[in-house]
Design a protein around this motif. Structure first.
Motif, mmCIF file in Angstrom:
data_model
loop_
_atom_site.group_PDB
_atom_site.id
_atom_site.type_symbol
_atom_site.label_atom_id
_atom_site.label_comp_id
_atom_site.label_asym_id
_atom_site.label_seq_id
_atom_site.Cartn_x
_atom_site.Cartn_y
_atom_site.Cartn_z
ATOM 1 N N TYR A 1 46.621 22.749 -30.787
ATOM 2 C CA TYR A 1 44.691 22.970 -31.182
ATOM 3 C C TYR A 1 44.721 22.061 -32.486
ATOM 4 O O TYR A 1 45.335 22.332 -33.509
ATOM 5 C CB TYR A 1 44.319 24.093 -31.235
ATOM 6 C CG TYR A 1 44.504 24.938 -29.902
ATOM 7 C CD1 TYR A 1 43.498 24.544 -28.805
ATOM 8 C CD2 TYR A 1 45.669 25.653 -29.796
ATOM 9 C CE1 TYR A 1 43.856 25.214 -27.456
ATOM 10 C CE2 TYR A 1 46.029 26.364 -28.415
ATOM 11 C CZ TYR A 1 45.220 25.954 -27.356
ATOM 12 O OH TYR A 1 45.233 26.598 -26.155
ATOM 13 N N PRO B 1 41.569 21.477 -27.684
ATOM 14 C CA PRO B 1 43.133 21.594 -27.213
ATOM 15 C C PRO B 1 43.437 20.061 -26.821
ATOM 16 O O PRO B 1 42.741 19.244 -26.215
ATOM 17 C CB PRO B 1 42.827 22.103 -25.839
ATOM 18 C CG PRO B 1 41.617 21.944 -25.466
ATOM 19 C CD PRO B 1 40.471 21.612 -26.712
ATOM 20 N N THR C 1 39.122 35.843 -22.450
ATOM 21 C CA THR C 1 38.877 34.514 -23.401
ATOM 22 C C THR C 1 37.619 33.993 -23.290
ATOM 23 O O THR C 1 36.875 33.490 -24.201
ATOM 24 C CB THR C 1 39.985 33.609 -22.776
ATOM 25 O OG1 THR C 1 41.362 34.090 -22.889
ATOM 26 C CG2 THR C 1 39.933 32.117 -23.557
ATOM 27 N N LEU D 1 35.178 33.422 -26.708
ATOM 28 C CA LEU D 1 34.698 31.917 -26.895
ATOM 29 C C LEU D 1 33.337 32.043 -26.890
ATOM 30 O O LEU D 1 32.738 31.412 -27.882
ATOM 31 C CB LEU D 1 35.465 31.061 -25.959
ATOM 32 C CG LEU D 1 36.936 30.813 -26.141
ATOM 33 C CD1 LEU D 1 37.373 29.925 -25.125
ATOM 34 C CD2 LEU D 1 37.273 30.066 -27.660
ATOM 35 N N TYR E 1 39.030 30.691 -33.090
ATOM 36 C CA TYR E 1 39.512 29.904 -32.105
ATOM 37 C C TYR E 1 40.833 30.042 -31.874
ATOM 38 O O TYR E 1 41.488 29.958 -30.471
ATOM 39 C CB TYR E 1 39.064 28.430 -32.251
ATOM 40 C CG TYR E 1 39.013 27.463 -31.015
ATOM 41 C CD1 TYR E 1 38.312 27.372 -30.230
ATOM 42 C CD2 TYR E 1 40.397 26.800 -30.844
ATOM 43 C CE1 TYR E 1 38.326 26.497 -29.150
ATOM 44 C CE2 TYR E 1 40.561 25.809 -29.729
ATOM 45 C CZ TYR E 1 39.632 25.744 -29.039
ATOM 46 O OH TYR E 1 39.844 24.899 -27.872
ATOM 47 N N HIS F 1 43.296 31.443 -28.769
ATOM 48 C CA HIS F 1 43.799 30.667 -27.569
ATOM 49 C C HIS F 1 45.408 30.937 -27.701
ATOM 50 O O HIS F 1 46.186 30.749 -26.814
ATOM 51 C CB HIS F 1 43.740 29.166 -28.039
ATOM 52 C CG HIS F 1 42.547 28.697 -27.436
ATOM 53 N ND1 HIS F 1 42.483 28.168 -25.871
ATOM 54 C CD2 HIS F 1 41.047 28.707 -27.861
ATOM 55 C CE1 HIS F 1 40.973 27.843 -25.702
ATOM 56 N NE2 HIS F 1 40.377 28.002 -26.633
ATOM 57 N N LYS G 1 45.508 33.456 -25.099
ATOM 58 C CA LYS G 1 45.334 33.088 -23.894
ATOM 59 C C LYS G 1 46.481 32.450 -23.250
ATOM 60 O O LYS G 1 46.740 32.432 -21.870
ATOM 61 C CB LYS G 1 44.237 32.079 -23.923
ATOM 62 C CG LYS G 1 43.746 31.252 -22.665
ATOM 63 C CD LYS G 1 42.445 30.426 -22.875
ATOM 64 C CE LYS G 1 42.336 29.459 -21.785
ATOM 65 N NZ LYS G 1 43.428 28.405 -21.338
ATOM 66 N N ASP G 2 46.958 31.597 -24.072
ATOM 67 C CA ASP G 2 48.163 30.666 -23.677
ATOM 68 C C ASP G 2 49.479 31.604 -23.507
ATOM 69 O O ASP G 2 50.639 30.968 -23.155
ATOM 70 C CB ASP G 2 48.554 29.507 -24.750
ATOM 71 C CG ASP G 2 47.344 28.519 -24.766
ATOM 72 O OD1 ASP G 2 46.389 28.622 -24.060
ATOM 73 O OD2 ASP G 2 47.323 27.771 -25.747
#
Length: 419
Positions: free
Chosen positions: A7, A110, A152, A156, A197, A201, A204-205
């Motif tokens: 990112y 991203p 997520t 966001l 952010y 992420h 999330k990843d």
């Protein structure tokens, strides 16, 4: 292998795409690390564009050919994308610091890492660091890495709405002001967005980390670096309750002061401080005393920030603020200053080690033995409703057996998000 993203600020990506640098993914990795390392260390607390120290090994663990690291960093600097403070010291444990140029600060986006060897290095490096954690934390580590998730989309939506609101207010308040002031505040709001952010992420990843800090023995995870406003989006199979030690840091210091029995500290003053902290009323009592002495109010948030300055900053910093504490606890204030004479973070490390010994080594160990599933945030525990009473009992029992006192605890629901 699944898709893997890094990112970087949108304006940085625009510059990279327009440029002729061939190994662009190396640039992504270096730029990504500035925010990624920052959230892991809880840097950027005030969202100023400060340098982030990044050890060379962090780059080499992913980009294994050293000349490629040097070329990529030199390119980013020469193109006016990042800046380096050019200061490192092995003796002081200071690595080179990096930050983005103010004119490229923008919201993160991203970018995909497609090269197989780089993806493999990123994944292997994460697993290697997680495997370094002492085997006695294996049960908690496995539970965290297997189950920790966040909503997520909702998270966001929240930070984007927060960003839009603050930018709207900024434009309204700076309609006729100097553009320099506007841009400075704009960058601050954007940096805050980017830290939030990045935190979202990484979870999330599946880029979860579970490390034990070599300096203070704390367990650092995605949760310990997660800002409080994002905890509401944690996903759990049952309602999560957060159990906190009330006025934790002042309370832990009271135990240290009483057990060290330092003769330089006035006895009556120590008793007052101890009663305030062990009663869970430190901030309330401090407010009352402040009003009596100054005939003006002080917010709880200000007192918390004041204590943060006292414990973590250099003696010569925040002198005015520290004078407030010194006026109420003069000999304790002197003791704190003495602790930090040689190294300003000596007291902070001492307190964090003390906290880790009781909160991680003892309390978490008992929770594991009792098969209670939990997450921790250093001196707080997140458990499902069914385990609240048992967890409180374990916390109180460990403190009583180890230090002859127990903290006041607070329990609150932090969210109810199911998969």
């Amino acid at each position: 292998m699944n898709k893997l993203y890094r990112y970087i600020p949108e304006e940085v990506n625009n510059k990279i795409q327009k440029g002729s640098y061939r190994l662009k993914e190396h640039l992504y990795i270096i730029c990504d690390m500035i925010y990624r390392v920052g959230i892991f260390r809880k840097e950027g607390q005030y969202y100023s564009n400060t340098y982030v120290d990044i050890p060379y090994s962090y780059f080499r663990d992913i980009i294994t050919f050293s000349p490629n690291i040097t070329k990529a960093k030199d390119y980013l600097i020469s193109e006016g994308i990042i800046e380096c403070d050019n200061h490192s010291s092995k003796k002081n444990g200071k690595a080179l610091g990096y930050r983005f140029r103010s004119d490229v600060i923008s919201k993160l986006i991203p970018v995909e890492i497609k090269k197989g060897t780089l993806k493999k290095q990123i994944i292997n490096n994460r697993q290697k660091r997680n495997n370094l954690v002492n085997s006695k934390y294996k049960e908690y580590k496995n539970h965290f890495l297997d189950t920790f998730k966040i909503d997520t989309d909702a998270a966001l939506d929240y930070i984007n709405a927060l960003f839009d609101k603050r930018i709207s207010e900024l434009r309204l308040n700076h309609a006729n002001n100097d553009i320099t002031d506007f841009l400075k505040e704009f960058n601050k709001i954007t940096i805050q967005f980017n830290y939030l952010y990045m935190s979202i992420h990484t979870i999330k990843d599946g880029q979860l980390f579970f490390n034990q800090n070599d300096t203070n023995n704390r367990i650092d995870t995605n949760l310990t670096s997660l800002k409080s406003e994002l905890k509401q989006f944690i996903i759990s199979s049952s309602n999560l309750i957060q159990i906190d030690i009330i006025n934790s840091q002042p309370f832990l210091l009271s135990i240290i002061l009483n057990e060290e029995k330092n003769s330089s500290i006035d006895r009556k003053e120590l008793i007052k401080y101890t009663n305030w902290t062990r009663g869970g009323l430190f901030y309330e009592k401090f407010t009352e005393e402040y009003i009596k002495k100054h005939n003006s109010k002080i917010a709880r948030k200000e007192i918390k920030e004041l204590m943060f300055c006292i414990f973590y900053s250099k003696n010569e910093s925040y002198v005015k603020q520290k004078a407030i504490f010194k006026n109420i606890f003069p000999t304790i204030s002197h003791w704190i200053q003495q602790q930090k004479l040689q190294n300003h973070n000596a007291l902070a490390i001492k307190m964090q080690k003390f906290e880790s010994e009781i909160c991680i080594n003892k309390i978490c160990n008992k929770l594991d033995i009792q098969k209670i599933k939990y997450y921790t945030i250093h001196d707080a525990w997140l458990v499902s409703q069914e385990y609240v009473n048992a967890t409180i009992h374990i916390i109180e029992d460990c403190f009583m057996k180890t230090h002859g006192t127990k903290p006041k605890l607070d329990s609150k629901e932090i969210g109810n998000r199911k998969e």
